[in-house]
Scaffold this motif. Structure first.
Motif, PDB file in Angstrom:
ATOM      1  N   ASP A  25      54.328  12.116  78.926  1.00 39.61           N
ATOM      2  CA  ASP A  25      55.085  11.707  77.579  1.00 39.61           C
ATOM      3  C   ASP A  25      54.592  10.427  76.823  1.00 39.61           C
ATOM      4  O   ASP A  25      54.458  10.381  75.502  1.00 39.61           O
ATOM      5  N   GLU A  54      62.505   8.671  74.030  1.00 39.12           N
ATOM      6  CA  GLU A  54      63.664   9.047  74.178  1.00 39.12           C
ATOM      7  C   GLU A  54      63.999  10.702  73.812  1.00 39.12           C
ATOM      8  O   GLU A  54      64.689  11.061  74.414  1.00 39.12           O
ATOM      9  N   GLN A  64      62.672  12.819  76.609  1.00 40.81           N
ATOM     10  CA  GLN A  64      63.537  12.923  77.663  1.00 40.81           C
ATOM     11  C   GLN A  64      64.606  13.642  77.326  1.00 40.81           C
ATOM     12  O   GLN A  64      65.319  14.430  78.377  1.00 40.81           O
ATOM     13  N   HIS A  65      65.321  13.618  76.272  1.00 35.25           N
ATOM     14  CA  HIS A  65      66.554  14.462  75.906  1.00 35.25           C
ATOM     15  C   HIS A  65      66.092  15.837  75.874  1.00 35.25           C
ATOM     16  O   HIS A  65      66.949  16.677  76.532  1.00 35.25           O
ATOM     17  N   LYS A  79      63.857  17.040  77.731  1.00 34.44           N
ATOM     18  CA  LYS A  79      63.645  17.604  79.120  1.00 34.44           C
ATOM     19  C   LYS A  79      65.090  17.817  79.903  1.00 34.44           C
ATOM     20  O   LYS A  79      65.197  18.740  80.423  1.00 34.44           O
ATOM     21  N   ASN A  80      65.820  16.727  79.645  1.00 37.54           N
ATOM     22  CA  ASN A  80      67.090  16.893  80.121  1.00 37.54           C
ATOM     23  C   ASN A  80      67.950  18.272  79.754  1.00 37.54           C
ATOM     24  O   ASN A  80      68.540  18.796  80.608  1.00 37.54           O
ATOM     25  N   LEU A  81      67.807  18.473  78.649  1.00 34.24           N
ATOM     26  CA  LEU A  81      68.553  19.835  78.118  1.00 34.24           C
ATOM     27  C   LEU A  81      68.122  21.120  78.358  1.00 34.24           C
ATOM     28  O   LEU A  81      68.735  21.864  78.804  1.00 34.24           O
ATOM     29  N   ARG A  82      66.722  20.822  78.783  1.00 29.35           N
ATOM     30  CA  ARG A  82      66.018  22.255  79.477  1.00 29.35           C
ATOM     31  C   ARG A  82      66.461  22.308  80.923  1.00 29.35           C
ATOM     32  O   ARG A  82      66.575  23.338  81.497  1.00 29.35           O
ATOM     33  N   ASP A  83      66.628  21.203  81.565  1.00 26.94           N
ATOM     34  CA  ASP A  83      66.832  21.285  82.876  1.00 26.94           C
ATOM     35  C   ASP A  83      68.282  21.471  83.271  1.00 26.94           C
ATOM     36  O   ASP A  83      68.809  21.727  84.320  1.00 26.94           O
ATOM     37  N   ALA A  84      69.128  21.338  82.160  1.00 27.52           N
ATOM     38  CA  ALA A  84      70.566  21.453  82.498  1.00 27.52           C
ATOM     39  C   ALA A  84      70.908  22.685  82.710  1.00 27.52           C
ATOM     40  O   ALA A  84      70.375  23.756  82.066  1.00 27.52           O
TER      41      ALA A  84
END
Length: 129
Positions: free
Chosen positions: A87, A109, A112-113, A115-120
């Motif tokens: 990143d 940022e 990061q967001h 990636k967090n959405l994809r991992d959720a």
């Protein structure tokens, strides 16, 4: 990559060129990989923004912008190692024209967001009755 960087540096030195996009890109990438926040002169970006804003005087806007960029750089320095190397490299590479620390932090940022959405876990998509 190292060979291209060496050739770019030699070209800049031999030709006396003060700006070479290949060298600048390679330098930004190596900084991102080396583990430190890049050092950019954000004065031109702040001056450009200060010239078009409508509140306060241009000097006040410039001073405020430079202070904000310094605070953002300090935040980046504190948290730099928490961002994945891929990143950091991608964001630094994407900022090619008059980069700012605010743009760099925003890019990191956003990645990061995403990636967090994809991992959720996906939400329950069954219709409620």
């Amino acid at each position: 990559m190292l060979r291209r960087l060496t050739i770019a540096i030699a070209s800049v030195s031999a030709l006396g060129i003060s700006f070479c996009p290949t060298y600048a890109s390679a330098r930004r990438t190596s900084v991102a990989v080396s583990g430190s926040v890049p050092s950019w002169d954000v004065t031109a970006s702040c001056r450009g923004g200060a010239s078009i804003a409508i509140t306060r005087t241009a000097d006040d806007r410039l001073t405020s912008c430079l202070a904000s960029e310094q605070r953002t750089r300090e935040e980046l320095t504190k948290n730099w190692s928490t961002f994945p190397a891929a990143d950091r490299i991608g964001c630094v590479k994407s900022l090619t024209f008059s980069p700012t620390y605010t743009e760099l932090l925003t890019c990191l940022e956003m990645r990061q967001h995403v990636k967090n959405l994809r991992d959720a876990k996906p939400a329950d998509t069954k219709p409620q009755r």
